[in-house]
Design a protein around this motif. Structure first.
Motif, PDB file in Angstrom:
ATOM      1  N   ILE A 119     111.900 -22.781  99.542  1.00 19.19           N
ATOM      2  CA  ILE A 119     112.638 -24.000  99.850  1.00 19.19           C
ATOM      3  C   ILE A 119     112.471 -25.029  98.734  1.00 19.19           C
ATOM      4  CG2 ILE A 119     112.870 -25.896 101.504  1.00 19.19           C
ATOM      5  CD1 ILE A 119     113.840 -23.082 102.416  1.00 19.19           C
ATOM      6  N   GLN A 120     111.261 -25.153  98.178  1.00 22.10           N
ATOM      7  CA  GLN A 120     111.054 -26.065  97.059  1.00 22.10           C
ATOM      8  C   GLN A 120     111.859 -25.617  95.843  1.00 22.10           C
ATOM      9  OE1 GLN A 120     109.625 -28.997  96.897  1.00 22.10           O
ATOM     10  NE2 GLN A 120     109.046 -28.928  99.056  1.00 22.10           N
ATOM     11  N   GLY A 121     112.055 -24.310  95.711  1.00 20.22           N
ATOM     12  CA  GLY A 121     112.927 -23.812  94.645  1.00 20.22           C
ATOM     13  C   GLY A 121     114.352 -24.304  94.828  1.00 20.22           C
ATOM     14  N   TYR A 122     114.829 -24.264  96.078  1.00 19.72           N
ATOM     15  CA  TYR A 122     116.173 -24.790  96.356  1.00 19.72           C
ATOM     16  C   TYR A 122     116.251 -26.280  96.041  1.00 19.72           C
ATOM     17  CZ  TYR A 122     117.053 -20.472  99.032  1.00 19.72           C
ATOM     18  OH  TYR A 122     117.226 -19.174  99.415  1.00 19.72           O
ATOM     19  N   LEU A 123     115.246 -27.037  96.480  1.00 12.30           N
ATOM     20  CA  LEU A 123     115.246 -28.480  96.238  1.00 12.30           C
ATOM     21  C   LEU A 123     115.136 -28.788  94.740  1.00 12.30           C
ATOM     22  CD1 LEU A 123     112.974 -29.695  99.177  1.00 12.30           C
ATOM     23  CD2 LEU A 123     115.444 -29.965  98.974  1.00 12.30           C
ATOM     24  N   SER A 124     114.336 -28.005  94.025  1.00 13.23           N
ATOM     25  CA  SER A 124     114.216 -28.198  92.580  1.00 13.23           C
ATOM     26  C   SER A 124     115.530 -27.903  91.875  1.00 13.23           C
ATOM     27  CB  SER A 124     113.110 -27.296  92.023  1.00 13.23           C
ATOM     28  OG  SER A 124     111.855 -27.610  92.580  1.00 13.23           O
ATOM     29  N   SER A 125     116.279 -26.915  92.385  1.00 16.13           N
ATOM     30  CA  SER A 125     117.551 -26.566  91.748  1.00 16.13           C
ATOM     31  C   SER A 125     118.543 -27.723  91.812  1.00 16.13           C
ATOM     32  CB  SER A 125     118.154 -25.329  92.415  1.00 16.13           C
ATOM     33  OG  SER A 125     118.584 -25.622  93.746  1.00 16.13           O
ATOM     34  N   ILE A 126     118.382 -28.603  92.814  1.00 15.74           N
ATOM     35  CA  ILE A 126     119.259 -29.767  92.921  1.00 15.74           C
ATOM     36  C   ILE A 126     119.138 -30.645  91.679  1.00 15.74           C
ATOM     37  CG2 ILE A 126     119.624 -31.929  94.188  1.00 15.74           C
ATOM     38  CD1 ILE A 126     120.760 -29.477  95.563  1.00 15.74           C
ATOM     39  N   TRP A 127     117.904 -30.802  91.178  1.00 17.86           N
ATOM     40  CA  TRP A 127     117.702 -31.624  89.981  1.00 17.86           C
ATOM     41  C   TRP A 127     118.339 -30.971  88.769  1.00 17.86           C
ATOM     42  CZ3 TRP A 127     115.731 -36.443  90.442  1.00 17.86           C
ATOM     43  CH2 TRP A 127     115.110 -36.748  91.662  1.00 17.86           C
ATOM     44  N   GLY A 128     118.303 -29.642  88.708  1.00 23.36           N
ATOM     45  CA  GLY A 128     118.957 -28.944  87.603  1.00 23.36           C
ATOM     46  C   GLY A 128     120.465 -29.088  87.641  1.00 23.36           C
ATOM     47  N   VAL A 129     121.030 -28.886  88.832  1.00 15.94           N
ATOM     48  CA  VAL A 129     122.480 -29.055  88.992  1.00 15.94           C
ATOM     49  C   VAL A 129     122.885 -30.487  88.656  1.00 15.94           C
ATOM     50  CG1 VAL A 129     124.364 -29.077  90.676  1.00 15.94           C
ATOM     51  CG2 VAL A 129     122.689 -27.216  90.695  1.00 15.94           C
ATOM     52  N   SER A 130     122.081 -31.447  89.098  1.00 14.63           N
ATOM     53  CA  SER A 130     122.395 -32.853  88.846  1.00 14.63           C
ATOM     54  C   SER A 130     122.332 -33.189  87.363  1.00 14.63           C
ATOM     55  CB  SER A 130     121.425 -33.751  89.619  1.00 14.63           C
ATOM     56  OG  SER A 130     121.535 -33.522  91.007  1.00 14.63           O
ATOM     57  N   ALA A 131     121.392 -32.544  86.647  1.00  8.40           N
ATOM     58  CA  ALA A 131     121.271 -32.796  85.209  1.00  8.40           C
ATOM     59  C   ALA A 131     122.520 -32.368  84.457  1.00  8.40           C
ATOM     60  CB  ALA A 131     120.047 -32.058  84.661  1.00  8.40           C
ATOM     61  N   ILE A 132     123.209 -31.346  84.980  1.00 12.80           N
ATOM     62  CA  ILE A 132     124.435 -30.868  84.344  1.00 12.80           C
ATOM     63  C   ILE A 132     125.652 -31.580  84.899  1.00 12.80           C
ATOM     64  CG2 ILE A 132     125.884 -28.839  83.951  1.00 12.80           C
ATOM     65  CD1 ILE A 132     123.339 -27.138  84.232  1.00 12.80           C
ATOM     66  N   LEU A 133     125.739 -31.676  86.238  1.00 13.01           N
ATOM     67  CA  LEU A 133     126.911 -32.232  86.896  1.00 13.01           C
ATOM     68  C   LEU A 133     127.005 -33.744  86.716  1.00 13.01           C
ATOM     69  CD1 LEU A 133     129.360 -31.719  88.741  1.00 13.01           C
ATOM     70  CD2 LEU A 133     127.834 -32.000  90.706  1.00 13.01           C
ATOM     71  N   GLY A 134     125.862 -34.446  86.748  1.00 14.68           N
ATOM     72  CA  GLY A 134     125.854 -35.899  86.685  1.00 14.68           C
ATOM     73  C   GLY A 134     126.540 -36.467  85.455  1.00 14.68           C
ATOM     74  N   PRO A 135     126.096 -36.080  84.235  1.00 15.64           N
ATOM     75  CA  PRO A 135     126.747 -36.626  83.041  1.00 15.64           C
ATOM     76  C   PRO A 135     128.229 -36.277  82.945  1.00 15.64           C
ATOM     77  CG  PRO A 135     124.632 -35.660  82.489  1.00 15.64           C
ATOM     78  CD  PRO A 135     124.909 -35.281  83.913  1.00 15.64           C
ATOM     79  N   ALA A 136     128.577 -35.017  83.312  1.00 15.39           N
ATOM     80  CA  ALA A 136     129.982 -34.616  83.227  1.00 15.39           C
ATOM     81  C   ALA A 136     130.847 -35.411  84.202  1.00 15.39           C
ATOM     82  CB  ALA A 136     130.106 -33.116  83.520  1.00 15.39           C
ATOM     83  N   LEU A 137     130.357 -35.549  85.440  1.00 16.19           N
ATOM     84  CA  LEU A 137     131.120 -36.278  86.451  1.00 16.19           C
ATOM     85  C   LEU A 137     131.185 -37.766  86.123  1.00 16.19           C
ATOM     86  CD1 LEU A 137     132.615 -36.068  89.135  1.00 16.19           C
ATOM     87  CD2 LEU A 137     130.423 -36.369  90.310  1.00 16.19           C
ATOM     88  N   GLY A 138     130.050 -38.340  85.677  1.00 15.51           N
ATOM     89  CA  GLY A 138     130.033 -39.753  85.320  1.00 15.51           C
ATOM     90  C   GLY A 138     130.981 -40.070  84.186  1.00 15.51           C
ATOM     91  N   GLY A 139     130.983 -39.208  83.152  1.00 15.29           N
ATOM     92  CA  GLY A 139     131.889 -39.423  82.030  1.00 15.29           C
ATOM     93  C   GLY A 139     133.340 -39.295  82.426  1.00 15.29           C
ATOM     94  N   ALA A 140     133.649 -38.284  83.270  1.00 12.55           N
ATOM     95  CA  ALA A 140     135.032 -38.075  83.691  1.00 12.55           C
ATOM     96  C   ALA A 140     135.539 -39.246  84.538  1.00 12.55           C
ATOM     97  CB  ALA A 140     135.137 -36.765  84.473  1.00 12.55           C
TER      98      ALA A 140
END
Length: 482
Positions: A119-140
């Protein structure tokens, strides 16, 4: 996971859009407070939310935090100047503190020791997804719609997470008489607020050696002594004494503070290094940093089998060793560093963080009952957040001092100030020799940062070495006074 994404994606999505925000609202000299106030409000409230979740249940406190976060998001979207945006970001941070303190506690409540690593692996993956998705979505959003939508997008996500929590999360709250240490909460909040302001603003808004820094340090010492004495005499303290009397809890929290410091090395300077020294673009440099999120959730998920086999402490120590190897590996990479080797280095460092953080959190959670799990979890998360705040200052000091010393011997046509490295490197009037010197200076400064990270990784290992070994298969709850 959906709730965690609200807090995880916030910093990355805002950082991409900050040029458009400042262009619209003005106040360039104050824009760092858009980030600082959020981090400040989030960090100082984590211990309070942890205590409240032990009294009133996780569900109420988490939903309350989401609502506050959404109010802050909606208000930020309607900001009319930089001052109002800073205020509303503070409200967002107050809500994010609840999210950071409570989500991991819930995972500890509803999953067994064996299941928590996955479960902590799933929660940790959120930070990874956010690191990629956040800048792209914010810029768009900033480029094609409006920067205000980086805050408005939180509203449907938050509403959906509240719906899921109400519909599917069932908990049995053990009734306790609500005794809240209001004085202790206020003292802790003020002490930590002063400390974070000192760490975040010294060297930025005023010099390290100045009357402002001296005044803040004096106030911090006074408040810390006052808080310690008050909390020591309080039977229902926000940060109870047993947290620091127990060797496992105390040294694990010290190790998590050290991990927070080490995390800030690559997070703060790796994108700048890859762009300035290696010539990568903004998006590519972001993906290099995000490669850490490949190793982190994978190692976190796999750590369950390992800590059930050899123990929590030993698994965390292996994680610290992997982080140390990654630091040393970076230092001895050939120059210019091949990009694929830096990516592999970040994957290894992420794996080390995964093996370090998950057993430390699960191990401390397994030592206490439901009534204390919120306090223990929030102390763990708080320690890492505080370490990150301290780490941002430490690695910044190492990097900037290294550059400053090297600029004393720089070629004549290289500007004395290197605050905007990318502009200098793209300036056609600057000679190739000067640009090469600047790239080498950045490379050497990055090496100095990683030597510092290696040192703190040794400190982490020594803290973990002081943690008593425990069998994760045995129920060994510690006795607490409150």
């Amino acid at each position: 996971m959906l709730t965690m994404m609200l807090a995880a994606m916030d910093i990355t999505i805002v950082s991409t859009a900050i040029p458009q925000i400042v262009s619209d609202l003005g106040g360039f000299s104050k824009f760092t407070w858009v980030f600082s106030i959020y981090l400040l409000a989030q960090t100082v409230t984590i211990p309070l939310y942890g205590k409240l979740s032990d009294m009133y249940g996780r569900k109420r406190i988490l939903i309350f935090g989401i609502v506050v976060f959404l109010i802050g998001s909606a208000a930020s979207a309607m900001a009319w100047d930089i001052g109002s945006l800073i205020t509303f970001r503070g409200i967002q941070g107050l809500g994010a503190g609840s999210i950071m303190a409570t989500v991991n506690t819930i995972a500890g409540d509803i999953y067994s020791v064996k299941e928590r690593a996955r479960i902590q692996g799933y929660l940790s993956s959120i930070w990874g997804v956010s690191a990629i998705l956040g800048p792209a979505l914010g810029g768009a959003l900033a480029e094609f719609v409006s920067w205000r939508w980086i805050f408005l997008i939180n509203l449907p996500l938050g509403a959906l997470s509240i719906f899921f929590l109400l519909a599917f999360f069932k908990e049995k709250v053990v009734p306790v008489k609500p005794v809240i240490d209001y004085r202790g909460a206020i003292l802790i909040l003020f002490t930590l607020a002063l400390l974070l302001v000192y760490l975040l603003e010294s060297g930025q808004s005023w010099p390290w050696i100045s009357w402002q820094s001296f005044t803040l340090l004096t106030l911090i010492v006074i408040m810390a002594v006052w808080t310690y004495r008050a909390e020591k005499r309080t039977p229902h303290a926000i940060m109870p004494a047993w947290l620091w009397k127990n060797k496992t809890l105390a040294f694990t929290n010290f190790a998590m503070a050290g991990m927070g410091i080490v995390m800030m090395g690559p997070e703060t300077f790796l994108p700048t290094f890859t762009q300035a020294s290696l010539g990568l673009g903004i998006i590519a440099s972001g993906f290099v940093l995000a490669s850490m999120s490949i190793g982190w959730p994978a190692a976190s998920a796999l750590s369950g089998r390992l800590y059930l086999l050899i123990g929590f402490r030993e698994t965390s120590m292996i994680g610290a060793i992997l982080v140390f190897i990654a630091c040393m590996w970076f230092l001895f990479l050939p120059r210019p560093q091949p990009i694929y080797l830096i990516v592999l280095n970040q994957v290894l460092m992420g794996a080390g963080f995964g093996l370090l953080s998950t057993p430390s959190l699960v191990g401390t959670q397994s030592m206490v009952s439901w009534q204390q799990r919120g306090v223990v979890t929030s102390a763990n998360v708080f320690s890492r957040n505080l370490g990150q705040s301290l780490g941002a200052t430490l690695v910044g000091t190492i990097f900037n001092n290294s550059i400053l010393q090297q600029m004393k011997h720089a070629p004549a046509n290289l500007p004395s100030t290197t605050q905007n490295v990318m502009e200098i490197l793209h300036d056609p009037t600057i000679s190739a020799e000067a640009k090469t010197y600047l790239r080498e200076a950045i490379n050497l400064a990055m090496s100095h940062v990683y030597w510092g990270l290696a040192f703190f990784t040794i400190v982490i290992f020594l803290c973990l070495y002081r943690v008593p070994r425990r069998d994760p298969n045995k129920d060994t709850l510690i006795e607490v006074d409150n």
